[in-house]
Design a protein around this motif. Structure first.
Motif, PDB file in Angstrom:
ATOM      1  N   TYR A 132     -13.221   0.891  39.327  1.00 35.92           N
ATOM      2  CA  TYR A 132     -13.071   2.249  39.864  1.00 35.92           C
ATOM      3  C   TYR A 132     -14.465   2.848  40.002  1.00 35.92           C
ATOM      4  CZ  TYR A 132      -8.043   2.221  38.770  1.00 35.92           C
ATOM      5  OH  TYR A 132      -6.704   1.943  38.722  1.00 35.92           O
ATOM      6  N   LEU A 133     -14.787   3.319  41.194  1.00 33.90           N
ATOM      7  CA  LEU A 133     -16.133   3.839  41.418  1.00 33.90           C
ATOM      8  C   LEU A 133     -16.103   5.245  42.001  1.00 33.90           C
ATOM      9  CD1 LEU A 133     -17.717   0.641  43.068  1.00 33.90           C
ATOM     10  CD2 LEU A 133     -17.847   1.323  40.671  1.00 33.90           C
ATOM     11  N   GLY A 134     -16.979   6.099  41.473  1.00 34.11           N
ATOM     12  CA  GLY A 134     -17.080   7.458  41.992  1.00 34.11           C
ATOM     13  C   GLY A 134     -18.467   8.005  41.707  1.00 34.11           C
ATOM     14  N   ARG A 135     -18.800   9.096  42.363  1.00 31.71           N
ATOM     15  CA  ARG A 135     -20.106   9.737  42.143  1.00 31.71           C
ATOM     16  C   ARG A 135     -19.880  11.197  41.784  1.00 31.71           C
ATOM     17  NH1 ARG A 135     -24.124   6.424  45.397  1.00 31.71           N
ATOM     18  NH2 ARG A 135     -25.634   7.954  44.676  1.00 31.71           N
ATOM     19  N   GLY A 136     -20.872  11.802  41.132  1.00 35.19           N
ATOM     20  CA  GLY A 136     -20.801  13.238  40.818  1.00 35.19           C
ATOM     21  C   GLY A 136     -19.542  13.559  40.044  1.00 35.19           C
ATOM     22  N   VAL A 137     -18.869  14.631  40.422  1.00 30.93           N
ATOM     23  CA  VAL A 137     -17.665  15.038  39.682  1.00 30.93           C
ATOM     24  C   VAL A 137     -16.573  13.985  39.718  1.00 30.93           C
ATOM     25  CG1 VAL A 137     -17.946  17.548  39.751  1.00 30.93           C
ATOM     26  CG2 VAL A 137     -16.832  16.384  41.681  1.00 30.93           C
ATOM     27  N   ASN A 138     -16.662  13.078  40.657  1.00 38.30           N
ATOM     28  CA  ASN A 138     -15.632  12.036  40.710  1.00 38.30           C
ATOM     29  C   ASN A 138     -15.989  10.776  39.909  1.00 38.30           C
ATOM     30  OD1 ASN A 138     -13.158  12.828  42.149  1.00 38.30           O
ATOM     31  ND2 ASN A 138     -14.625  13.426  43.723  1.00 38.30           N
ATOM     32  N   PHE A 139     -17.153  10.784  39.266  1.00 34.14           N
ATOM     33  CA  PHE A 139     -17.443   9.673  38.353  1.00 34.14           C
ATOM     34  C   PHE A 139     -16.526   9.712  37.117  1.00 34.14           C
ATOM     35  CE2 PHE A 139     -20.120   8.952  34.464  1.00 34.14           C
ATOM     36  CZ  PHE A 139     -19.690   7.649  34.267  1.00 34.14           C
ATOM     37  N   PRO A 140     -16.393  10.876  36.452  1.00 35.37           N
ATOM     38  CA  PRO A 140     -15.418  10.903  35.336  1.00 35.37           C
ATOM     39  C   PRO A 140     -13.994  10.562  35.776  1.00 35.37           C
ATOM     40  CG  PRO A 140     -16.840  12.849  35.248  1.00 35.37           C
ATOM     41  CD  PRO A 140     -17.159  12.156  36.544  1.00 35.37           C
TER      42      PRO A 140
ATOM     43  N   VAL B  27      -4.760  12.441  40.734  1.00 33.39           N
ATOM     44  CA  VAL B  27      -3.310  12.264  40.866  1.00 33.39           C
ATOM     45  C   VAL B  27      -2.915  10.890  41.448  1.00 33.39           C
ATOM     46  CG1 VAL B  27      -1.206  13.228  41.909  1.00 33.39           C
ATOM     47  CG2 VAL B  27      -2.934  14.762  40.919  1.00 33.39           C
ATOM     48  N   PRO B  28      -3.511  10.467  42.578  1.00 33.67           N
ATOM     49  CA  PRO B  28      -3.145   9.124  43.055  1.00 33.67           C
ATOM     50  C   PRO B  28      -3.489   8.018  42.059  1.00 33.67           C
ATOM     51  CG  PRO B  28      -4.837  10.122  44.466  1.00 33.67           C
ATOM     52  CD  PRO B  28      -4.384  11.173  43.525  1.00 33.67           C
ATOM     53  N   LEU B  29      -4.516   8.228  41.231  1.00 31.94           N
ATOM     54  CA  LEU B  29      -4.880   7.194  40.246  1.00 31.94           C
ATOM     55  C   LEU B  29      -3.847   7.128  39.122  1.00 31.94           C
ATOM     56  CD1 LEU B  29      -8.754   7.567  39.952  1.00 31.94           C
ATOM     57  CD2 LEU B  29      -7.377   6.531  41.750  1.00 31.94           C
ATOM     58  N   GLN B  30      -3.308   8.295  38.739  1.00 35.96           N
ATOM     59  CA  GLN B  30      -2.234   8.313  37.727  1.00 35.96           C
ATOM     60  C   GLN B  30      -1.007   7.588  38.278  1.00 35.96           C
ATOM     61  OE1 GLN B  30      -1.881  12.580  37.506  1.00 35.96           O
ATOM     62  NE2 GLN B  30      -3.364  12.811  35.847  1.00 35.96           N
ATOM     63  N   LEU B  31      -0.675   7.885  39.542  1.00 33.69           N
ATOM     64  CA  LEU B  31       0.510   7.263  40.149  1.00 33.69           C
ATOM     65  C   LEU B  31       0.310   5.756  40.334  1.00 33.69           C
ATOM     66  CD1 LEU B  31       1.427   9.957  42.838  1.00 33.69           C
ATOM     67  CD2 LEU B  31       2.806   9.350  40.823  1.00 33.69           C
ATOM     68  N   LEU B  32      -0.889   5.360  40.712  1.00 35.97           N
ATOM     69  CA  LEU B  32      -1.156   3.929  40.897  1.00 35.97           C
ATOM     70  C   LEU B  32      -0.974   3.174  39.575  1.00 35.97           C
ATOM     71  CD1 LEU B  32      -2.137   1.710  42.890  1.00 35.97           C
ATOM     72  CD2 LEU B  32      -4.472   2.210  42.128  1.00 35.97           C
TER      73      LEU B  32
ATOM     74  N   ASP C 152       3.479   9.383  46.852  1.00 37.91           N
ATOM     75  CA  ASP C 152       4.044   8.487  45.838  1.00 37.91           C
ATOM     76  C   ASP C 152       4.559   7.172  46.431  1.00 37.91           C
ATOM     77  OD1 ASP C 152       4.769   7.725  43.321  1.00 37.91           O
ATOM     78  OD2 ASP C 152       6.506   9.041  43.153  1.00 37.91           O
ATOM     79  N   GLY C 153       5.311   7.258  47.537  1.00 33.97           N
ATOM     80  CA  GLY C 153       5.881   6.057  48.170  1.00 33.97           C
ATOM     81  C   GLY C 153       4.787   5.107  48.644  1.00 33.97           C
ATOM     82  N   GLN C 154       3.786   5.671  49.281  1.00 29.51           N
ATOM     83  CA  GLN C 154       2.658   4.853  49.768  1.00 29.51           C
ATOM     84  C   GLN C 154       1.945   4.176  48.588  1.00 29.51           C
ATOM     85  OE1 GLN C 154      -0.704   7.041  51.428  1.00 29.51           O
ATOM     86  NE2 GLN C 154      -1.833   5.109  51.631  1.00 29.51           N
ATOM     87  N   ILE C 155       1.796   4.919  47.505  1.00 29.32           N
ATOM     88  CA  ILE C 155       1.090   4.371  46.342  1.00 29.32           C
ATOM     89  C   ILE C 155       1.926   3.269  45.685  1.00 29.32           C
ATOM     90  CG2 ILE C 155       0.126   4.950  44.069  1.00 29.32           C
ATOM     91  CD1 ILE C 155      -0.587   7.737  45.372  1.00 29.32           C
ATOM     92  N   ARG C 156       3.240   3.440  45.685  1.00 30.29           N
ATOM     93  CA  ARG C 156       4.108   2.394  45.129  1.00 30.29           C
ATOM     94  C   ARG C 156       3.953   1.092  45.929  1.00 30.29           C
ATOM     95  NH1 ARG C 156       9.587   3.604  45.976  1.00 30.29           N
ATOM     96  NH2 ARG C 156       8.963   5.680  45.388  1.00 30.29           N
ATOM     97  N   GLU C 157       3.866   1.203  47.245  1.00 37.79           N
ATOM     98  CA  GLU C 157       3.664  -0.004  48.077  1.00 37.79           C
ATOM     99  C   GLU C 157       2.326  -0.673  47.763  1.00 37.79           C
ATOM    100  OE1 GLU C 157       4.120   1.079  52.226  1.00 37.79           O
ATOM    101  OE2 GLU C 157       6.098   1.952  51.784  1.00 37.79           O
TER     102      GLU C 157
ATOM    103  N   GLY D 109      -9.285   6.978  35.820  1.00 33.32           N
ATOM    104  CA  GLY D 109      -8.384   6.075  36.551  1.00 33.32           C
ATOM    105  C   GLY D 109      -8.337   4.701  35.896  1.00 33.32           C
ATOM    106  N   ALA D 110      -9.498   4.221  35.481  1.00 32.19           N
ATOM    107  CA  ALA D 110      -9.569   2.904  34.837  1.00 32.19           C
ATOM    108  C   ALA D 110      -8.865   2.931  33.480  1.00 32.19           C
ATOM    109  CB  ALA D 110     -11.033   2.478  34.675  1.00 32.19           C
TER     110      ALA D 110
END
Ligand code: F6R
Length: 366
Positions: free
Chosen positions: A227-235, A336-341, A209-214, A240-241
């Motif tokens: 936001y770019l991803g492939r396969g299961v990380n495309f959705p 999770v990091p995308l929600q926090l970002l 969380d702290g790193q993402i806040r920075e 994230g977007a």
């Protein structure tokens, strides 16, 4: 009521380890290799014989549906179509009694999703509802279903509802795969075992969380994000977007990483932050080359990578290291990091994250 958190959204992000556990508790055992979603068992004859699954939903729930397409096709080897409820209901679609229509909805009240299943029900399909709100309209109209058990989601931007939907859809895919015999016992146990460990991996991710806040402080004034991803990380890229758009009002787009060169690459310059989901073991080298394409155009690269990754660290402007898991389960961690970002950028821009402008928690009109 916010449990010591400043906003419901943050509280709900932090609840994910617990609610994911609630979503699979009593519904599977990794040691004994079984899965039992009540709704699936009850209609197993029809579900096992289904020639096609059609998944219909809106917004974030549509993104978990897109993910389920990968899960069900990969594990259970049955064709899947994923449809925006608003388009599906008005298209006069071809539906028959060998189809299973899965509706995904946090609120269970989304007007388009409800109308879509009412139409599919008339055309004799079996309706399977995946809802969070108990006794909601979609849950009642469905023949069978599973509740996600995420608990009340108050923040307008959906977070924990998404991850519990994904958890249930994973169990659904695995249960069908097991009864159809499209998965080996050892693979099944391996995925279930990894699923059991997802809550602690999310817990570990939340410590970033702290790193993402920075990071948020560096990019809060950007006017666009990719936001770019492939396969299961495309959705996950789409999700994230969407999170960023709805709470920070920054324009953002999610794309399949390889599709970038068919258009969006024209947008990339030194002003453009590009978030890469780069944890997929099966497409690692392809993602690396997509990152190189962005780097060559001076885009700013933020990469979500598996812990210990060294190759991408040398290319990216920033890396966020998350614990590695089974690839099909990785969205539960990478989202999770995308929600926090999105959360931190919105806060730094002074936005009302729990009640973003123009948005309602439950869209009961079309
Ligand atoms: C995004 C969001 C919306 C909902 C969509 C569907 O954060 O909250 O996109 O996901 O309105 O709502 P449900 O799942 O209640 O049908």
């Amino acid at each position: 009521e916010k449990g010591g958190f400043e906003h419901f959204m943050l509280k709900e992000i932090y609840e994910q380890p617990k609610v994911i556990e609630d979503s699979f508790r009593g519904r599977m055992s990794a040691t004994d290799g079984w899965i039992k979603l009540g709704g699936v068992s009850e209609f197993s004859t029809k579900i096992d014989k289904a020639e096609r699954f059609i998944i219909t939903a809106c917004g974030t729930s549509y993104h978990s549906g897109l993910l389920a397409e990968y899960l069900i096709e990969e594990l259970a080897r049955v064709p899947v179509e994923v449809e925006y409820a608003s388009e599906f209901r008005y298209r006069n679609p071809i539906i028959n009694e060998t189809d299973v229509v899965i509706a995904i909805s946090q609120s269970g009240e989304t007007a388009d999703t409800l109308a879509a299943i009412e139409m599919a029900k008339e055309r004799q399909a079996l309706i399977y509802g995946i809802c969070n709100v108990i006794g909601s309209s979609i849950a009642r109209v469905s023949h069978a279903g599973s509740y996600t058990h995420a608990g009340p989601e108050i923040g307008v931007a959906s977070t924990k509802a998404f991850s519990t939907q994904v958890s249930i859809l994973t169990l659904l895919a695995l249960q069908i795969a097991q009864s159809k015999g499209t998965i080996s016992t050892s693979k099944l146990r391996q995925i279930l075992y990894e699923l059991e460990h997802i809550p602690e991996k999310i817990e570990e991710t939340l410590q970033l969380d702290g790193q993402i806040r920075e990071l948020a402080a560096i990019y809060k004034d950007a006017t666009n994000f990719l936001y770019l991803g492939r396969g299961v990380n495309f959705p996950v890229a789409l999700e994230g977007a969407l999170k960023l758009k709805e709470i920070s009002y920054i324009h953002a787009e999610g794309y399949p990483a390889a599709e970038m060169k068919h258009g969006p690459i024209a947008l990339i310059d030194e002003e453009m932050p590009v978030v890469f989901l780069a944890t997929n073991q099966s497409a690692y080298e392809k993602i690396v080359s997509n990152i190189q394409e962005v780097k060559a155009r001076k885009g700013k690269i933020i990469a979500i990578v598996n812990k210990g990754d060294t190759q991408i660290r040398n290319l990216a402007d920033h890396v966020i290291e998350v614990p590695e898991t089974e690839e099909v389960l990785s969205p539960l961690v990478t989202v999770v990091p995308l929600q926090l970002l999105a959360y931190h950028i919105a806060i730094l821009r002074g936005c009302n994250v729990d009640q973003p402008r123009n948005l309602a928690k439950s869209v009961t009109v079309e």
